[in-house]
Write an enzyme that holds these catalytic residues in place. Sequence first.
Site, PDB file in Angstrom:
ATOM      1  N   LYS A  13     -11.521  -5.354  -0.846  1.00 62.47           N
ATOM      2  CA  LYS A  13     -11.862  -4.368   0.191  1.00 62.47           C
ATOM      3  C   LYS A  13     -12.664  -3.194  -0.395  1.00 62.47           C
ATOM      4  O   LYS A  13     -13.681  -2.809   0.158  1.00 62.47           O
ATOM      5  CB  LYS A  13     -10.585  -3.790   0.850  1.00 62.47           C
ATOM      6  CG  LYS A  13      -9.683  -4.833   1.480  1.00 62.47           C
ATOM      7  CD  LYS A  13      -8.504  -4.185   2.185  1.00 62.47           C
ATOM      8  CE  LYS A  13      -7.576  -3.385   1.289  1.00 62.47           C
ATOM      9  NZ  LYS A  13      -6.865  -4.181   0.265  1.00 62.47           N
ATOM     10  N   ARG A  88      -1.711   0.598   7.224  1.00 63.49           N
ATOM     11  CA  ARG A  88      -0.973  -0.398   6.438  1.00 63.49           C
ATOM     12  C   ARG A  88       0.384  -0.699   7.061  1.00 63.49           C
ATOM     13  O   ARG A  88       1.119  -1.522   6.517  1.00 63.49           O
ATOM     14  CB  ARG A  88      -0.740   0.128   5.034  1.00 63.49           C
ATOM     15  CG  ARG A  88      -1.707  -0.430   3.978  1.00 63.49           C
ATOM     16  CD  ARG A  88      -1.505   0.398   2.738  1.00 63.49           C
ATOM     17  NE  ARG A  88      -1.733  -0.270   1.505  1.00 63.49           N
ATOM     18  CZ  ARG A  88      -2.736   0.008   0.677  1.00 63.49           C
ATOM     19  NH1 ARG A  88      -3.646   0.873   1.005  1.00 63.49           N
ATOM     20  NH2 ARG A  88      -2.826  -0.602  -0.485  1.00 63.49           N
ATOM     21  N   ARG A 127      -8.669  -5.597 -13.246  1.00 65.58           N
ATOM     22  CA  ARG A 127      -9.578  -4.632 -12.599  1.00 65.58           C
ATOM     23  C   ARG A 127      -9.807  -3.400 -13.468  1.00 65.58           C
ATOM     24  O   ARG A 127      -8.885  -2.907 -14.115  1.00 65.58           O
ATOM     25  CB  ARG A 127      -8.942  -4.231 -11.268  1.00 65.58           C
ATOM     26  CG  ARG A 127      -9.780  -3.348 -10.402  1.00 65.58           C
ATOM     27  CD  ARG A 127      -9.428  -3.490  -8.955  1.00 65.58           C
ATOM     28  NE  ARG A 127      -8.076  -3.055  -8.629  1.00 65.58           N
ATOM     29  CZ  ARG A 127      -7.573  -3.134  -7.403  1.00 65.58           C
ATOM     30  NH1 ARG A 127      -8.294  -3.638  -6.413  1.00 65.58           N
ATOM     31  NH2 ARG A 127      -6.344  -2.728  -7.155  1.00 65.58           N
ATOM     32  N   ARG A 160      -6.073   1.165 -13.530  1.00 65.68           N
ATOM     33  CA  ARG A 160      -5.109   1.918 -12.716  1.00 65.68           C
ATOM     34  C   ARG A 160      -3.688   1.620 -13.178  1.00 65.68           C
ATOM     35  O   ARG A 160      -3.379   0.473 -13.533  1.00 65.68           O
ATOM     36  CB  ARG A 160      -5.259   1.525 -11.240  1.00 65.68           C
ATOM     37  CG  ARG A 160      -6.389   2.243 -10.558  1.00 65.68           C
ATOM     38  CD  ARG A 160      -6.687   1.686  -9.194  1.00 65.68           C
ATOM     39  NE  ARG A 160      -5.511   1.381  -8.374  1.00 65.68           N
ATOM     40  CZ  ARG A 160      -5.575   0.878  -7.156  1.00 65.68           C
ATOM     41  NH1 ARG A 160      -6.748   0.633  -6.595  1.00 65.68           N
ATOM     42  NH2 ARG A 160      -4.484   0.620  -6.471  1.00 65.68           N
ATOM     43  N   ARG A 171       3.324  -5.300  -4.812  1.00 68.20           N
ATOM     44  CA  ARG A 171       2.444  -4.763  -3.758  1.00 68.20           C
ATOM     45  C   ARG A 171       2.057  -5.859  -2.769  1.00 68.20           C
ATOM     46  O   ARG A 171       1.915  -5.606  -1.568  1.00 68.20           O
ATOM     47  CB  ARG A 171       1.194  -4.135  -4.395  1.00 68.20           C
ATOM     48  CG  ARG A 171       1.521  -2.781  -5.018  1.00 68.20           C
ATOM     49  CD  ARG A 171       0.507  -2.368  -6.062  1.00 68.20           C
ATOM     50  NE  ARG A 171      -0.810  -2.155  -5.534  1.00 68.20           N
ATOM     51  CZ  ARG A 171      -1.927  -2.219  -6.261  1.00 68.20           C
ATOM     52  NH1 ARG A 171      -1.872  -2.507  -7.550  1.00 68.20           N
ATOM     53  NH2 ARG A 171      -3.090  -2.018  -5.705  1.00 68.20           N
TER      54      ARG A 171
END
Length: 215
Positions: A13, A88, A127, A160, A171
């Site tokens: 996203k 969310r 990432r 992160r 998550r």
Amino acid sequence: MNLIFLGPPGAGKGTQAQRLTAARGCSHISTGDVLRAARIEGTELGKQAEIFMDRGELVPDDLMCAAVAEHLARSENQNGWILDGFPRTLKQASVALATFSGLGMHLNACVLFELDEETLVSRISGRLNCQECGRIFHESFFPPKKAGKCDSCGGVLFQRQDDTKETARHRITIYRAQTEPLIAFFDEKDLVVRVDTTGTQDEVYARVESALSDL
Ligand code: AMP
């Protein structure tokens, strides 16, 4: 065009929102970025959010809804916006629709990013984010040209805190329980546009563009 980007963490996203924003000149409102900036600035929102973020859990609805309403009220972009990572929960979704209508804004579509769980976990755990401009890379799937440096601005790349394999799985579980019901919520309103996000960033971008051109 006003869009919601919905989908599990790691589905692409943020990356696709950055590309679409650059191409169309719309605003990109990523609630994850808003919270990370609030933490760095040490604001009340940042302080309240950090414990939830580090555990990979959702920040309470009232905090999120207020933060997004404030951003939207300030957004005067004629080219519209992309809400990335919000709503969310069902509560956030109904508050979001009320906020849009209160501000005279029309939601054009909810773009649903779909990807299998194993690929999500490997995308999240590799990432890398640019500290300066926020551009997203991946150590294997989309490595920077120079290790540790952003191709766009030369900024330092970092991982992160919540991008470990363990937190990623947690998550995703939270996504399935609390966010997935939003698909039916927006489907009922005939707003869902599905995008398969397997493949390279370019392949996914082409699918997003084509889905939006059909609207
Ligand atoms: P993201 O960058 O979208 O993966 O978000 C990182 C973290 O910020 C999430 O794991 C949550 O802790 C928090 N967060 C971001 N957006 C929301 C939201 N809409 N509702 C609740 N928590 C959020």
